[in-house]
Scaffold this motif. Structure first.
Motif, PDB file in Angstrom:
ATOM      1  N   GLY A 160       0.539  -1.424   0.072  1.00 30.67           N
ATOM      2  CA  GLY A 160      -0.035   0.074   0.079  1.00 30.67           C
ATOM      3  C   GLY A 160       0.826   1.293   0.046  1.00 30.67           C
ATOM      4  O   GLY A 160       0.467   2.226  -0.760  1.00 30.67           O
ATOM      5  N   THR A 161       1.895   1.330   0.777  1.00 26.57           N
ATOM      6  CA  THR A 161       2.995   2.320   0.950  1.00 26.57           C
ATOM      7  C   THR A 161       3.649   2.732  -0.417  1.00 26.57           C
ATOM      8  O   THR A 161       3.753   3.944  -0.855  1.00 26.57           O
ATOM      9  CB  THR A 161       3.832   2.148   1.972  1.00 26.57           C
ATOM     10  OG1 THR A 161       3.357   1.930   3.176  1.00 26.57           O
ATOM     11  CG2 THR A 161       4.815   3.396   1.977  1.00 26.57           C
ATOM     12  N   VAL A 162       3.931   1.716  -1.177  1.00 27.14           N
ATOM     13  CA  VAL A 162       4.568   1.939  -2.441  1.00 27.14           C
ATOM     14  C   VAL A 162       3.443   2.290  -3.438  1.00 27.14           C
ATOM     15  O   VAL A 162       3.810   3.046  -4.223  1.00 27.14           O
ATOM     16  CB  VAL A 162       5.025   0.330  -2.936  1.00 27.14           C
ATOM     17  CG1 VAL A 162       5.416   0.347  -4.317  1.00 27.14           C
ATOM     18  CG2 VAL A 162       6.318  -0.181  -2.032  1.00 27.14           C
ATOM     19  N   ALA A 163       2.358   1.692  -3.385  1.00 27.03           N
ATOM     20  CA  ALA A 163       1.343   2.253  -4.486  1.00 27.03           C
ATOM     21  C   ALA A 163       1.136   3.641  -4.228  1.00 27.03           C
ATOM     22  O   ALA A 163       0.799   4.330  -5.078  1.00 27.03           O
ATOM     23  CB  ALA A 163      -0.035   1.349  -4.155  1.00 27.03           C
ATOM     24  N   ILE A 164       0.866   4.188  -3.066  1.00 27.32           N
ATOM     25  CA  ILE A 164       0.658   5.632  -2.650  1.00 27.32           C
ATOM     26  C   ILE A 164       1.816   6.385  -2.978  1.00 27.32           C
ATOM     27  O   ILE A 164       1.715   7.503  -3.805  1.00 27.32           O
ATOM     28  CB  ILE A 164       0.290   5.784  -1.310  1.00 27.32           C
ATOM     29  CG1 ILE A 164      -0.910   4.960  -0.750  1.00 27.32           C
ATOM     30  CG2 ILE A 164       0.266   7.297  -0.916  1.00 27.32           C
ATOM     31  CD1 ILE A 164      -1.327   5.157   0.483  1.00 27.32           C
ATOM     32  N   SER A 165       3.085   5.950  -2.763  1.00 29.90           N
ATOM     33  CA  SER A 165       4.265   6.528  -3.199  1.00 29.90           C
ATOM     34  C   SER A 165       4.227   6.625  -4.827  1.00 29.90           C
ATOM     35  O   SER A 165       5.126   7.661  -5.181  1.00 29.90           O
ATOM     36  CB  SER A 165       5.466   6.158  -2.630  1.00 29.90           C
ATOM     37  OG  SER A 165       5.865   4.767  -3.245  1.00 29.90           O
ATOM     38  N   ALA A 166       3.774   5.720  -5.620  1.00 32.39           N
ATOM     39  CA  ALA A 166       3.814   5.781  -6.899  1.00 32.39           C
ATOM     40  C   ALA A 166       2.614   6.781  -7.578  1.00 32.39           C
ATOM     41  O   ALA A 166       2.501   6.551  -8.728  1.00 32.39           O
ATOM     42  CB  ALA A 166       3.577   4.366  -7.485  1.00 32.39           C
ATOM     43  N   LEU A 167       1.906   7.287  -6.813  1.00 34.41           N
ATOM     44  CA  LEU A 167       0.845   8.161  -7.243  1.00 34.41           C
ATOM     45  C   LEU A 167       1.276   9.298  -8.108  1.00 34.41           C
ATOM     46  O   LEU A 167       2.353   9.878  -7.960  1.00 34.41           O
ATOM     47  CB  LEU A 167      -0.028   8.881  -6.072  1.00 34.41           C
ATOM     48  CG  LEU A 167      -1.041   7.745  -5.570  1.00 34.41           C
ATOM     49  CD1 LEU A 167      -1.566   8.653  -4.192  1.00 34.41           C
ATOM     50  CD2 LEU A 167      -2.172   7.414  -6.220  1.00 34.41           C
ATOM     51  N   PRO A 168       0.592   9.851  -9.023  1.00 33.72           N
ATOM     52  CA  PRO A 168       1.015  10.862  -9.856  1.00 33.72           C
ATOM     53  C   PRO A 168       1.341  12.031  -8.966  1.00 33.72           C
ATOM     54  O   PRO A 168       0.354  12.697  -8.477  1.00 33.72           O
ATOM     55  CB  PRO A 168      -0.032  11.162 -11.014  1.00 33.72           C
ATOM     56  CG  PRO A 168      -1.365  10.559 -10.305  1.00 33.72           C
ATOM     57  CD  PRO A 168      -0.711   9.589  -9.491  1.00 33.72           C
ATOM     58  N   VAL A 169       2.571  12.608  -9.179  1.00 26.79           N
ATOM     59  CA  VAL A 169       2.798  14.064  -8.412  1.00 26.79           C
ATOM     60  C   VAL A 169       2.331  15.138  -8.740  1.00 26.79           C
ATOM     61  O   VAL A 169       2.057  16.034  -8.011  1.00 26.79           O
ATOM     62  CB  VAL A 169       4.334  14.130  -8.316  1.00 26.79           C
ATOM     63  CG1 VAL A 169       4.999  12.869  -7.759  1.00 26.79           C
ATOM     64  CG2 VAL A 169       5.071  14.374  -9.823  1.00 26.79           C
ATOM     65  N   ASP A 170       1.744  15.282  -9.956  1.00 20.77           N
ATOM     66  CA  ASP A 170       0.952  16.472 -10.268  1.00 20.77           C
ATOM     67  C   ASP A 170      -0.416  16.498  -9.603  1.00 20.77           C
ATOM     68  O   ASP A 170      -0.846  17.422  -9.324  1.00 20.77           O
ATOM     69  CB  ASP A 170       0.880  16.511 -11.832  1.00 20.77           C
ATOM     70  CG  ASP A 170      -0.003  15.104 -12.505  1.00 20.77           C
ATOM     71  OD1 ASP A 170       0.133  14.133 -11.794  1.00 20.77           O
ATOM     72  OD2 ASP A 170      -0.630  15.558 -13.431  1.00 20.77           O
ATOM     73  N   GLU A 171      -0.880  15.395  -9.045  1.00 22.71           N
ATOM     74  CA  GLU A 171      -2.130  15.192  -8.561  1.00 22.71           C
ATOM     75  C   GLU A 171      -2.074  15.200  -6.968  1.00 22.71           C
ATOM     76  O   GLU A 171      -2.725  15.883  -6.284  1.00 22.71           O
ATOM     77  CB  GLU A 171      -3.185  14.168  -8.932  1.00 22.71           C
ATOM     78  CG  GLU A 171      -4.445  14.227  -8.378  1.00 22.71           C
ATOM     79  CD  GLU A 171      -5.557  12.965  -9.111  1.00 22.71           C
ATOM     80  OE1 GLU A 171      -6.481  12.788  -8.968  1.00 22.71           O
ATOM     81  OE2 GLU A 171      -4.878  12.261 -10.105  1.00 22.71           O
ATOM     82  N   PHE A 172      -1.064  14.567  -6.579  1.00 19.71           N
ATOM     83  CA  PHE A 172      -0.942  14.125  -5.020  1.00 19.71           C
ATOM     84  C   PHE A 172       0.577  14.137  -4.783  1.00 19.71           C
ATOM     85  O   PHE A 172       1.377  13.565  -4.446  1.00 19.71           O
ATOM     86  CB  PHE A 172      -1.405  12.611  -4.769  1.00 19.71           C
ATOM     87  CG  PHE A 172      -2.787  12.107  -4.966  1.00 19.71           C
ATOM     88  CD1 PHE A 172      -3.800  12.621  -4.226  1.00 19.71           C
ATOM     89  CD2 PHE A 172      -3.019  11.593  -6.172  1.00 19.71           C
ATOM     90  CE1 PHE A 172      -5.090  12.459  -4.397  1.00 19.71           C
ATOM     91  CE2 PHE A 172      -4.214  11.389  -6.565  1.00 19.71           C
ATOM     92  CZ  PHE A 172      -5.125  11.682  -5.813  1.00 19.71           C
TER      93      PHE A 172
END
Length: 208
Positions: A160-172
């Motif tokens: 889960g942490t890896v998935a969140i850290s891979a979120l698009p940086v322009d949005e999150f």
């Protein structure tokens, strides 16, 4: 004439804890505990009225193992609170499925009330009184119970942490960066870091 009782409260609690540790709170029932004890469900009703009474016995037993002796008076109040919180966390952490049950039965558990009394004694000696003491105790209880539930029953997995850290940086951008850094923060650091932040707020107390 009723049959003589042969089952002790400790045996009941041990069986209920075995079910909780294995199946979680959702798996606790008169049937599953009776099965653990190798007896009929109806036979278990000779000892406890229902699941609610089982829960109360378990909560009282687990919280009764928490050392509520006053921490050394020469330490700062924040350090003394941390000692009491650490004792609670270490004890309940051995049976994490009990954590949500402590919320349900917190007002009826003498052992749980003794822990709160010990915390209040430290807060009172530190000068907390009135509404300020009410808020401090409830804030501490909310944090400790909530943090223990997150730690044991709803932790953010590595995936889960890896998935969140891979979120698009322009949005999150902030969430992604925070999740990336969270991979290096251990459970102990997170729990007691949060506790220290809370007590820092209680110390400054700009509102009350």
């Amino acid at each position: 004439m009723p049959r003589p009782r042969s089952l002790t409260p400790d045996q009941l609690v041990s069986a209920a804890l075995a079910v909780l540790d294995r199946e979680g709170a959702a798996g606790l029932s008169m049937r599953t505990v009776a099965k653990e004890l190798r007896m009929s469900t109806m036979g278990l009703y000779r000892y406890v009225a229902d699941r609610e009474e089982l829960e109360r016995l378990v909560v009282e037993s687990v919280l009764g193992r928490v050392d509520t002796e006053p921490p050394p008076p020469d330490a700062r109040w924040e350090e003394r609170i941390e000692v009491l919180v650490r004792r609670l966390r270490d004890t309940v952490g051995g049976h994490p499925a009990v954590v949500p049950l402590t919320i349900t039965h917190r007002h009826r558990s003498r052992a749980g009330l003794r822990w709160s009394e010990a915390v209040l004694a430290v807060l009172t000696e530190a000068g907390f009184d009135g509404a300020r003491r009410v808020v401090a105790l409830r804030a501490l209880l909310s944090y400790v119970i909530g943090a223990m539930q997150l730690e044991h029953l709803g932790p953010l997995s590595d995936e889960g942490t890896v998935a969140i850290s891979a979120l698009p940086v322009d949005e999150f951008p902030l969430l992604a960066e925070t999740a990336h850094r969270a991979k290096g923060v251990g459970a102990e650091e997170e729990f007691f870091g949060g506790l220290a932040a809370l007590m820092g707020g209680l110390r400054t107390d700009p509102v009350l």
